[in-house]
Design a protein around this motif. Structure first.
Motif, mmCIF file in Angstrom:
data_model
loop_
_atom_site.group_PDB
_atom_site.id
_atom_site.type_symbol
_atom_site.label_atom_id
_atom_site.label_comp_id
_atom_site.label_asym_id
_atom_site.label_seq_id
_atom_site.Cartn_x
_atom_site.Cartn_y
_atom_site.Cartn_z
ATOM 1 N N PRO A 806 51.460 23.869 69.938
ATOM 2 C CA PRO A 806 51.537 22.596 69.203
ATOM 3 C C PRO A 806 50.341 22.420 68.267
ATOM 4 O O PRO A 806 49.405 21.671 68.565
ATOM 5 C CB PRO A 806 51.545 21.564 70.331
ATOM 6 N N VAL A 807 50.374 23.106 67.136
ATOM 7 C CA VAL A 807 49.282 22.996 66.162
ATOM 8 C C VAL A 807 49.828 22.383 64.883
ATOM 9 O O VAL A 807 50.983 22.634 64.487
ATOM 10 C CB VAL A 807 48.666 24.372 65.884
ATOM 11 N N PRO A 808 49.050 21.579 64.204
ATOM 12 C CA PRO A 808 49.515 20.957 62.951
ATOM 13 C C PRO A 808 49.663 21.993 61.848
ATOM 14 O O PRO A 808 48.984 23.019 61.844
ATOM 15 C CB PRO A 808 48.421 19.933 62.648
ATOM 16 N N PRO A 809 50.546 21.708 60.850
ATOM 17 C CA PRO A 809 50.752 22.666 59.746
ATOM 18 C C PRO A 809 49.479 22.943 58.957
ATOM 19 O O PRO A 809 49.315 24.039 58.404
ATOM 20 C CB PRO A 809 51.812 21.970 58.883
ATOM 21 N N SER A 810 48.579 21.945 58.877
ATOM 22 C CA SER A 810 47.344 22.174 58.113
ATOM 23 C C SER A 810 46.531 23.312 58.712
ATOM 24 O O SER A 810 45.888 24.083 57.992
ATOM 25 C CB SER A 810 46.516 20.897 58.079
ATOM 26 N N LYS A 811 46.555 23.428 60.024
ATOM 27 C CA LYS A 811 45.805 24.498 60.661
ATOM 28 C C LYS A 811 46.461 25.855 60.420
ATOM 29 O O LYS A 811 45.787 26.882 60.342
ATOM 30 C CB LYS A 811 45.699 24.229 62.162
ATOM 31 N N VAL A 812 47.802 25.829 60.272
ATOM 32 C CA VAL A 812 48.480 27.085 59.955
ATOM 33 C C VAL A 812 48.066 27.566 58.577
ATOM 34 O O VAL A 812 47.779 28.752 58.365
ATOM 35 C CB VAL A 812 50.004 26.899 60.032
ATOM 36 N N ASN A 813 48.020 26.642 57.622
ATOM 37 C CA ASN A 813 47.585 27.018 56.268
ATOM 38 C C ASN A 813 46.124 27.483 56.276
ATOM 39 O O ASN A 813 45.743 28.424 55.561
ATOM 40 C CB ASN A 813 47.749 25.831 55.323
ATOM 41 N N GLU A 814 45.308 26.814 57.078
ATOM 42 C CA GLU A 814 43.903 27.230 57.169
ATOM 43 C C GLU A 814 43.771 28.625 57.748
ATOM 44 O O GLU A 814 42.951 29.421 57.298
ATOM 45 C CB GLU A 814 43.139 26.214 58.025
ATOM 46 N N MET A 815 44.606 28.936 58.745
ATOM 47 C CA MET A 815 44.550 30.267 59.347
ATOM 48 C C MET A 815 45.020 31.331 58.365
ATOM 49 O O MET A 815 44.519 32.461 58.365
ATOM 50 C CB MET A 815 45.398 30.300 60.626
ATOM 51 N N PHE A 866 43.551 28.361 69.228
ATOM 52 C CA PHE A 866 43.750 26.974 69.639
ATOM 53 C C PHE A 866 43.473 26.812 71.133
ATOM 54 O O PHE A 866 42.876 25.830 71.573
ATOM 55 C CB PHE A 866 45.189 26.559 69.290
ATOM 56 N N GLY A 867 43.886 27.820 71.924
ATOM 57 C CA GLY A 867 43.670 27.740 73.361
ATOM 58 C C GLY A 867 42.222 27.946 73.766
ATOM 59 O O GLY A 867 41.737 27.310 74.701
ATOM 60 N N LEU A 868 41.501 28.829 73.069
ATOM 61 C CA LEU A 868 40.132 29.154 73.485
ATOM 62 C C LEU A 868 39.066 28.308 72.795
ATOM 63 O O LEU A 868 38.019 28.022 73.387
ATOM 64 C CB LEU A 868 39.852 30.641 73.211
ATOM 65 N N PHE A 869 39.311 27.914 71.542
ATOM 66 C CA PHE A 869 38.267 27.214 70.784
ATOM 67 C C PHE A 869 38.656 25.791 70.393
ATOM 68 O O PHE A 869 37.814 25.037 69.925
ATOM 69 C CB PHE A 869 37.938 27.997 69.500
ATOM 70 N N GLY A 870 39.940 25.430 70.536
ATOM 71 C CA GLY A 870 40.385 24.140 70.061
ATOM 72 C C GLY A 870 40.677 24.178 68.571
ATOM 73 O O GLY A 870 40.787 25.249 67.959
ATOM 74 N N LEU A 871 40.795 22.988 67.958
ATOM 75 C CA LEU A 871 41.168 22.917 66.540
ATOM 76 C C LEU A 871 39.987 22.735 65.606
ATOM 77 O O LEU A 871 40.151 22.793 64.385
ATOM 78 C CB LEU A 871 42.156 21.760 66.336
ATOM 79 N N ASP A 872 38.799 22.479 66.144
ATOM 80 C CA ASP A 872 37.647 22.276 65.267
ATOM 81 C C ASP A 872 37.084 23.627 64.843
ATOM 82 O O ASP A 872 37.344 24.661 65.436
ATOM 83 C CB ASP A 872 36.576 21.432 65.949
ATOM 84 N N ASN A 873 36.279 23.593 63.791
ATOM 85 C CA ASN A 873 35.701 24.806 63.218
ATOM 86 C C ASN A 873 34.210 24.934 63.507
ATOM 87 O O ASN A 873 33.496 25.640 62.796
ATOM 88 C CB ASN A 873 35.929 24.837 61.703
ATOM 89 N N THR A 874 33.723 24.246 64.535
ATOM 90 C CA THR A 874 32.306 24.308 64.848
ATOM 91 C C THR A 874 31.952 25.658 65.454
ATOM 92 O O THR A 874 32.802 26.351 66.026
ATOM 93 C CB THR A 874 31.925 23.199 65.831
ATOM 94 N N VAL A 875 30.678 26.008 65.313
ATOM 95 C CA VAL A 875 30.191 27.255 65.906
ATOM 96 C C VAL A 875 30.113 27.076 67.417
ATOM 97 O O VAL A 875 29.523 26.103 67.900
ATOM 98 C CB VAL A 875 28.802 27.620 65.340
ATOM 99 N N PRO A 876 30.705 27.953 68.208
ATOM 100 C CA PRO A 876 30.691 27.770 69.662
ATOM 101 C C PRO A 876 29.281 27.882 70.233
ATOM 102 O O PRO A 876 28.462 28.668 69.759
ATOM 103 C CB PRO A 876 31.597 28.894 70.172
ATOM 104 N N ALA A 877 29.022 27.109 71.248
ATOM 105 C CA ALA A 877 27.735 27.149 71.924
ATOM 106 C C ALA A 877 27.706 28.314 72.903
ATOM 107 O O ALA A 877 28.751 28.806 73.338
ATOM 108 C CB ALA A 877 27.486 25.831 72.658
ATOM 109 N N PRO A 878 26.498 28.799 73.279
ATOM 110 C CA PRO A 878 26.425 29.890 74.262
ATOM 111 C C PRO A 878 27.142 29.569 75.552
ATOM 112 O O PRO A 878 27.768 30.444 76.150
ATOM 113 C CB PRO A 878 24.918 30.066 74.465
ATOM 114 N N SER A 879 27.062 28.296 75.997
ATOM 115 C CA SER A 879 27.735 27.937 77.240
ATOM 116 C C SER A 879 29.243 28.074 77.111
ATOM 117 O O SER A 879 29.924 28.509 78.043
ATOM 118 C CB SER A 879 27.360 26.504 77.631
#
Length: 1058
Positions: A806-815, A866-879
């Protein structure tokens, strides 16, 4: 080859013709192969004749009656010593005068013809060419002094008057004088000017310049006989021997050139063998080679023949090659020569010629069997009985009158065994007495009193030890204090049950299971070569490698076989375990790694310790390296590229997954196809069905979340119980449903909800508010059918439900913008499709142009992101990276959807772990230059690595399957650091030492008494505390369960030794 093939090729013939004259003359180089000034040859001739000139001065003064013979010898010797010293100093001056920065020259036997540029008669190049000099200053002085002694004694040996008295012939005197001095000049030149390459070479490298001493040694032997004759009175045998040797003396250059006389190192070993065989009546190389193979001679002095500074397999095997040859000879003598020789000796015994009695039958039956089952001890017993028979001349003594040879051998065998036990027990008792005071942590209030009592009643202590040895029972130190009792006799293995049936199995057991087969093979060679000393039933050995400790017990020993039990001790070191393991490391390091600069026969600094180093064994096992990842996992630059790398790795993994599945399908060209080569409708449906895994409900609800409680920590870094316990269906395990309740709400129990949950299952609770209700009975709408432009795209199509996130179309275009299209094309170009019978030649290009296929992979990659990082584009933290690696990400809608697709989730988790390993490699080894290099990395991960967690079942399986490399990510919450652990499978050196058998038996006897009778099972009891000398804690661990707790115990391993 034909008969016309030369024995030496032209180059080697020329080389030999240059070297052989040098060997004959002792070092002068008169055949160079290039044009050299005449003074080069003249200088060598002068230096060659200097001893004769200096000796001639003394000879002339003696013949004229000016000086006595011994003064003449002293004068000639002194002049030669000064001359030799001056020549060596000249060489040192020449070396200092030349350019200080030179290319390091490695001696090569084939570079004797290297050209020199000579500038003058006494130029530095000329001096260095004629007088190469010594490598060590001590040899400069010692060889110069030896040259003086040789010249002085040689002058005395060849005095004309002395020779005339021997032969009474002037002609013979002249011949012996001239050619005798030629022999001495050859020996002097080899000693002090330039050592010739000997034809009799035992070692490839002359590290300590022993070769230079060979010719002077043989000259001294001849002179020694002459000196004995001079000072002996009325010794006609010596006179005749001296006359003969004066003649043989003239032929020494011939004997040297022909290689008939052995070099000193070979002469020494040969002399030991002859002394053992003829002087002591033993078998050549039957027992002493056992000591030569070990690092310490008799446990006291370091063996000078043993390789020094042993750290790598390659270096050790290169250095030990000569010792292994000796070991082969020893084994042949023990298994083939000695038994038949002893049988022949025993068969001639006169006791067998008379009517056989019961004692004769018993004695000879025993010894005939022992000859094969215990050859070394049988050989020792026969030698002792034979020597005693020669020394006892009185025929009326009971030894000769009442005992036959078989009974004598029986008594000697018992006496030998009990004497060895007595000595071993005495060492054990003294070690306990001394360490009870010298080891501060062992010093108790009662220690002084106990030591005093043992000293006062020492005869009683010796009596106890003697009785214990006589009964072959352990000497029991009560609570391992210096209070000694006599234990009851018991089997050698000390424990009643069969070996290898019980062990405290844990996650560390797998490392011992992997290495034991290779260790057993290495033990075969070591036991056969005698590297482990005299190994008898009841012998104990301790092996050490990194954090692993292996305990070996010899259970059986017979003709060309040995039965052993191997135990593995715990890897999670307690403080006591660590203290003793540290002492073990010190002992092995002192023996094997710190011997580069120690002197010959250096003493064993740990003599008296129950562990005596024996050797090192090359074993195929895993080395364990742990590194702190600070600066890598917390680097913003590395984390910024993590998502992009993950997308690339995931694309590669999805394509490989679909490609492998396609190998089970039929080729489109083999069925009915249209002109465009498209699938028939039935084939298309069959392909889709085959590519679709078993589906579960696509909806999500609060029923798919773990329980949440007020004491939960949603920010904890440890993996959640849900992820740790997840199993995929079939090979991947089943994913259990997990449940959650909203904080503050009333919890209700429904079917399938566990009544109790472990603390691990309560980690990482997520707050879920306002989730919409979903009708679970409602079926998801069917996805539109995908139209491929290439019919073969069906082979690489991902399953339909993998693109339902269940991802929005905008994220598909971004991918689509982020999708690595060039990388995607490169991966497709690497596919060969060899399994297809018919395929178009431009199949990869057609697949690249299929936009529908690319869109499928875009949706699949986006679903995993989407499952591992979510929908945001932030840099993942070490944790978050650590949680994603361990599979412990807190709940989210995307993760809930991803975990509902077990196969896709495992691929995504595997891709993320590969990505993290790639990040570590890039930070350590440098950036990746091109796509080909990236593919090589990924293929290496796939084929040669297991990248996961130490707690994974697959980790243990990878160890047993001997995967070349394993990688795991860890976190230390106390120090707040992330660590990487790498296991590398390779052949490495395992250190082996022999334990005092009686010390082990005594401590095990106390353990049995203390636990079974006194029921003292306190984990902090005194008798289990660390004792660096007795290795008390390790010894207790190595006992059979339930008294001990080894993590691994093998069954009886039969090792063939021939």
């Amino acid at each position: 080859m034909g008969p016309d093939v030369p024995l030496l090729n032209d180059y080697k013939q020329e080389f030999f013709l240059k070297r052989f004259p040098q060997t004959v003359l002792g070092g002068p180089r008169f055949k160079l192969g290039y044009c050299a000034p005449p003074y080069v040859y003249v200088n060598q001739i002068i230096l060659f004749l200097i001893p004769w000139v200096l000796g001639g001065v003394g000879t002339l003064l003696y013949q004229l009656g000016i000086m006595k013979d011994y003064y003449t010898a002293a004068l000639s010797g002194g002049l030669m010593f000064v001359t030799a010293l001056v020549l060596q100093m000249t060489n040192l001056y020449a070396k200092q005068k030349t350019v200080t920065v030179e290319r390091m020259q490695i001696q090569n036997t084939l570079t004797d013809e290297d050209e020199f540029e000579f500038s003058s008669c006494i130029g530095s190049e000329t001096v260095k060419f004629i007088i190469p000099g010594k490598k060590y200053i001590i040899n400069t002085i010692f060889h110069s002094l030896l040259a003086g002694v040789l010249c002085g004694l040689g002058t005395w040996y060849l005095l004309p008057n002395r020779i005339t008295l021997l032969y009474s012939n002037i002609g013979g005197t002249v011949v012996i004088f001239v050619f005798g001095w030629l022999t001495i000049c050859i020996g002097e030149y080899s000693l002090i000017i330039n050592t010739a390459t000997e034809t009799a070479t035992f070692q490839a490298l002359d590290t300590y310049e022993i070769t230079a001493l060979m010719r002077p040694f043989y000259i001294f032997v001849f002179i020694a006989v002459d000196l004995a004759h001079r000072f002996a009175v009325n010794a006609p045998i010596l006179e005749q021997t001296n006359q003969i040797l004066h003649i043989v003396f003239l032929f020494l250059p011939f004997l040297w050139a022909m290689g008939i006389l052995p070099p000193l190192d070979a002469l020494f070993l040969w002399g030991m063998e002859q002394l053992l065989a003829f002087g002591l009546g033993g078998s050549p190389m039957s027992s002493n080679t056992k000591e030569i193979q070990r690092v310490y001679l008799f446990g006291v002095f370091r063996n000078p023949c043993y390789p020094k500074d042993v750290r790598t397999v390659t270096v050790f095997m290169e250095k030990q090659r000569r010792l292994m040859k000796v070991g082969v000879v020893r084994r042949i003598l023990l298994t083939l020569v000695s038994p038949f020789a002893m049988i022949a000796f025993l068969a001639l015994d006169r006791s067998l010629q008379n009517l056989h009695s019961v004692s004769v039958c018993i004695g000879f039956t025993r010894i005939f069997r022992m000859v094969w089952q215990n050859t070394e001890n049988a050989l020792m017993d026969i030698v002792v009985v034979s020597v005693a028979q020669m020394l006892v001349f009185n025929p009326d003594l009971w030894w000769n009158r009442s005992l036959d040879t078989g009974i004598r051998l029986l008594l000697v065998g018992i006496l030998r065994d009990r004497l060895l036990q007595f000595v071993s027990k005495l060492q054990f008792a003294i070690a306990i007495l001394l360490t009870s005071w010298t080891e501060k942590k062992q010093r108790r209030k009662s220690t002084a009193t106990l030591i005093t009592l043992n000293v006062v009643f020492f005869p009683i202590l010796l009596t106890f030890i003697a009785i214990s040895a006589l009964l072959s029972s352990p000497l029991l130190p009560l609570f391992t204090l210096p209070v000694f009792l006599i234990g009851f006799p018991r089997p050698v293995r000390s424990w009643p049950g069969p070996v290898g049936t019980t062990a405290c199995v844990c996650s560390d057991t797998v490392y011992y299971q992997q290495m034991v087969p290779s260790l057993a093979v290495a033990l075969q060679s070591a036991l056969a070569a005698g590297s482990l000393g005299l190994s008898l039933p009841g012998s104990h050995y301790l092996c050490r490698f990194q954090d692993r400790l292996m305990w070996i017990l010899v259970l059986e020993k017979g003709f060309t076989y040995c039965g052993v039990n191997i135990k593995g001790l715990e890897l999670q070191e307690t403080s006591c375990h660590a203290a003793e393991a540290h002492r073990v490391d010190e002992i092995f390091e002192m023996a094997f790694e710190h011997q580069e600069h120690t002197k010959i026969l250096s003493p064993n600094h740990h003599f008296g310790h129950i562990l005596t180093p024996c050797t090192v064994l090359p074993v195929r096992l895993y080395s364990d390296a742990r590194n702190v990842l600070s600066g890598i996992i917390d680097s913003h630059e590395n984390l910024k590229h993590l998502k992009d790398d993950f997308i690339k790795v995931l694309v590669w993994m999805l394509v490989q997954y679909c490609y492998k599945k396609s190998k089970t399908w039929e080729s489109p060209g083999s069925a009915n196809k249209s002109n465009k080569g498209s699938f028939s409708e039935n084939q298309r449906k069959a392909a889709v069905e085959r590519s679709r895994p078993l589906r579960e409900e696509d909806s999500f609800s609060v029923d798919t979340i773990e329980d949440w409680t007020d004491d939960s920590d949603i920010f904890d870094l440890e993996p959640s119980g849900r992820m740790k316990d997840r199993k995929e269906p079939g090979p991947l395990g089943d994913i259990p449903k997990v449940h959650v309740s909203i904080p503050g709400s009333v919890e209700t129990q429904g079917q399938g909800i566990p009544q109790e949950m472990s603390p691990e299952d309560k980690l990482y609770r997520a707050v879920v508010l306002g989730l919409p209700a979903v009708d679970k009975g409602k079926q998801q709408e069917a996805l539109p059918r995908v139209e491929f432009s290439c019919s073969y795209s069906e082979l690489l199509s991902i399953p339909e439900e993998w693109r339902t996130a269940p991802v929005p179309p905008s994220k598909v275009n971004e991918m689509r913008q982020r999708f690595p299209e060039e990388w995607y094309h490169f991966i497709l170009s690497q596919l060969d499709f060899f399994h297809l019978k018919e395929k178009p030649y431009n199949l990869p290009e057609a697949l690249m142009k299929d936009k529908a296929l690319k869109d499928l992979y875009i949706h699949g990659v986006l679903s995993c992101c989407f499952g591992l990082f979510g929908l945001d584009n932030t840099v993942p933290a070490p944790s978050h990276v650590f949680r994603a690696y361990t599979g412990g990400i807190p709940w989210s809608v995307g993760l809930d959807w991803l975990t509902g697709k077990p196969e896709l989730f495992q691929l995504a988790l595997k891709a993320f772990r590969y990505t993290f390993k790639l990040m570590v490699d890039k930070a350590s080894l440098g950036p990746i230059e091109n796509f080909k290099e990236l593919v090589n990395y990924l293929e290496e991960y796939e084929n040669d690595w297991y990248i996961g967690l130490v707690s994974d079942l697959e980790w243990q399986q990878a160890v047993l399957q001997e995967k070349p490399y394993l990688f795991s990510l860890g976190h230390d919450p106390n120090m707040g650091i992330y660590t990487g652990r790498v296991l590398t499978l390779q052949e490495l050196l395992v250190q082996v030492g022999k334990l005092n058998d009686e010390a082990v038996r005594g401590q095990w006897a106390n353990l049995s008494w203390e636990l079974l009778y006194a029921t003292n099972d306190d984990e902090e009891r005194y008798s289990i505390q660390a004792h660096p000398v007795l290795l008390r804690n390790l010894t207790v661990q190595a006992a059979d369960p339930p008294l001990g707790y080894p993590v691994y115990s093998s069954e009886l391993l039969h090792l063939p030794l021939f």
